[in-house]
Design a protein around this motif. Structure first.
Motif, mmCIF file in Angstrom:
data_model
loop_
_atom_site.group_PDB
_atom_site.id
_atom_site.type_symbol
_atom_site.label_atom_id
_atom_site.label_comp_id
_atom_site.label_asym_id
_atom_site.label_seq_id
_atom_site.Cartn_x
_atom_site.Cartn_y
_atom_site.Cartn_z
ATOM 1 N N PRO A 153 -2.767 -0.003 -11.230
ATOM 2 C CA PRO A 153 -2.216 -0.157 -9.879
ATOM 3 C C PRO A 153 -2.157 -1.614 -9.438
ATOM 4 N N ASP A 154 -3.171 -2.413 -9.786
ATOM 5 C CA ASP A 154 -3.159 -3.836 -9.428
ATOM 6 C C ASP A 154 -1.965 -4.547 -10.045
ATOM 7 N N LYS A 155 -1.666 -4.240 -11.286
ATOM 8 C CA LYS A 155 -0.543 -4.898 -11.956
ATOM 9 C C LYS A 155 0.781 -4.512 -11.294
ATOM 10 N N VAL A 156 0.936 -3.244 -10.936
ATOM 11 C CA VAL A 156 2.157 -2.802 -10.264
ATOM 12 C C VAL A 156 2.303 -3.523 -8.922
ATOM 13 N N LEU A 157 1.232 -3.575 -8.131
ATOM 14 C CA LEU A 157 1.285 -4.242 -6.832
ATOM 15 C C LEU A 157 1.568 -5.733 -6.989
ATOM 16 N N ASN A 158 0.962 -6.359 -7.982
ATOM 17 C CA ASN A 158 1.202 -7.783 -8.218
ATOM 18 C C ASN A 158 2.632 -8.061 -8.666
ATOM 19 N N GLU A 159 3.240 -7.141 -9.396
ATOM 20 C CA GLU A 159 4.644 -7.311 -9.789
ATOM 21 C C GLU A 159 5.560 -7.266 -8.564
ATOM 22 N N TYR A 160 5.287 -6.342 -7.649
ATOM 23 C CA TYR A 160 6.066 -6.306 -6.411
ATOM 24 C C TYR A 160 5.896 -7.618 -5.647
ATOM 25 N N ALA A 161 4.665 -8.084 -5.542
ATOM 26 C CA ALA A 161 4.391 -9.336 -4.821
ATOM 27 C C ALA A 161 5.102 -10.506 -5.485
ATOM 28 N N ALA A 162 5.123 -10.549 -6.796
ATOM 29 C CA ALA A 162 5.783 -11.643 -7.518
ATOM 30 C C ALA A 162 7.288 -11.660 -7.260
ATOM 31 N N ASN A 163 7.837 -10.509 -6.898
ATOM 32 C CA ASN A 163 9.265 -10.409 -6.588
ATOM 33 C C ASN A 163 9.551 -10.526 -5.097
ATOM 34 N N GLY A 164 8.562 -11.001 -4.334
ATOM 35 C CA GLY A 164 8.766 -11.269 -2.917
ATOM 36 C C GLY A 164 8.462 -10.117 -1.986
ATOM 37 N N TRP A 165 7.971 -9.000 -2.518
ATOM 38 C CA TRP A 165 7.659 -7.834 -1.688
ATOM 39 C C TRP A 165 6.268 -7.958 -1.109
ATOM 40 N N GLN A 166 6.121 -7.495 0.127
ATOM 41 C CA GLN A 166 4.828 -7.458 0.797
ATOM 42 C C GLN A 166 4.538 -6.027 1.209
ATOM 43 N N LEU A 167 3.343 -5.547 0.892
ATOM 44 C CA LEU A 167 2.943 -4.196 1.285
ATOM 45 C C LEU A 167 2.766 -4.157 2.795
ATOM 46 N N VAL A 168 3.485 -3.255 3.472
ATOM 47 C CA VAL A 168 3.398 -3.194 4.938
ATOM 48 C C VAL A 168 2.867 -1.860 5.445
ATOM 49 N N GLU A 169 2.864 -0.837 4.598
ATOM 50 C CA GLU A 169 2.419 0.472 5.080
ATOM 51 C C GLU A 169 1.987 1.333 3.903
ATOM 52 N N ARG A 170 0.968 2.120 4.152
ATOM 53 C CA ARG A 170 0.509 3.116 3.182
ATOM 54 C C ARG A 170 0.604 4.457 3.881
ATOM 55 N N ILE A 171 1.393 5.365 3.339
ATOM 56 C CA ILE A 171 1.558 6.686 3.942
ATOM 57 C C ILE A 171 0.580 7.634 3.267
ATOM 58 N N THR A 172 -0.212 8.321 4.096
ATOM 59 C CA THR A 172 -1.237 9.208 3.554
ATOM 60 C C THR A 172 -1.014 10.636 4.019
ATOM 61 N N ASN A 173 -1.634 11.555 3.291
ATOM 62 C CA ASN A 173 -1.650 12.963 3.654
ATOM 63 C C ASN A 173 -3.058 13.461 3.348
ATOM 64 N N ASN A 174 -3.774 13.906 4.358
ATOM 65 C CA ASN A 174 -5.166 14.344 4.200
ATOM 66 C C ASN A 174 -6.026 13.278 3.531
ATOM 67 N N GLY A 175 -5.782 12.018 3.871
ATOM 68 C CA GLY A 175 -6.590 10.928 3.353
ATOM 69 C C GLY A 175 -6.190 10.429 1.976
ATOM 70 N N HIS A 176 -5.161 11.015 1.375
ATOM 71 C CA HIS A 176 -4.722 10.610 0.044
ATOM 72 C C HIS A 176 -3.407 9.834 0.149
ATOM 73 N N THR A 177 -3.345 8.723 -0.559
ATOM 74 C CA THR A 177 -2.129 7.902 -0.534
ATOM 75 C C THR A 177 -0.973 8.662 -1.161
ATOM 76 N N GLN A 178 0.155 8.707 -0.456
ATOM 77 C CA GLN A 178 1.358 9.368 -0.953
ATOM 78 C C GLN A 178 2.429 8.355 -1.357
ATOM 79 N N ARG A 179 2.654 7.368 -0.485
ATOM 80 C CA ARG A 179 3.699 6.374 -0.719
ATOM 81 C C ARG A 179 3.224 5.015 -0.240
#
Length: 82
Positions: free
Chosen positions: A46-72
């Motif tokens: 997961p760290d590598k995936v997130l870092n790839e998005y960041a390297a392409n200029g993306w910033q994480l702005v929201e985590r959508i959860t359902n019953n406490g579990h990350t969905q998107r």
């Protein structure tokens, strides 16, 4: 005094901040990534995936959860102005 307050009374009728004012308003594009199928089931950490998005200029702005579990994960990045 509030954050948006001013000592200058002549500006009381003007909004303290207008995000739509000006010719150079920033625009964004968004990407939505499913946690289970887009991140966890990939062969990368997961760290590598997130870092790839960041390297392409993306910033994480929201985590959508359902019953406490990350969905998107929702990412944004500025759109270059022409």
């Amino acid at each position: 005094m509030g954050l948006l307050s001013s000592d200058n009374n002549e500006d009381e009728d003007k909004p303290a901040f207008d995000p739509l004012a000006g010719e150079h308003e920033q625009r964004y594009e968004y990407a939505s990534v499913a946690w289970q199928t887009g991140v966890r089931k990939s062969k990368q950490s997961p760290d590598k995936v997130l870092n790839e998005y960041a390297a392409n200029g993306w910033q994480l702005v929201e985590r959508i959860t359902n019953n406490g579990h990350t969905q998107r994960l929702i990412f944004e990045r500025p759109v270059e102005q022409s």
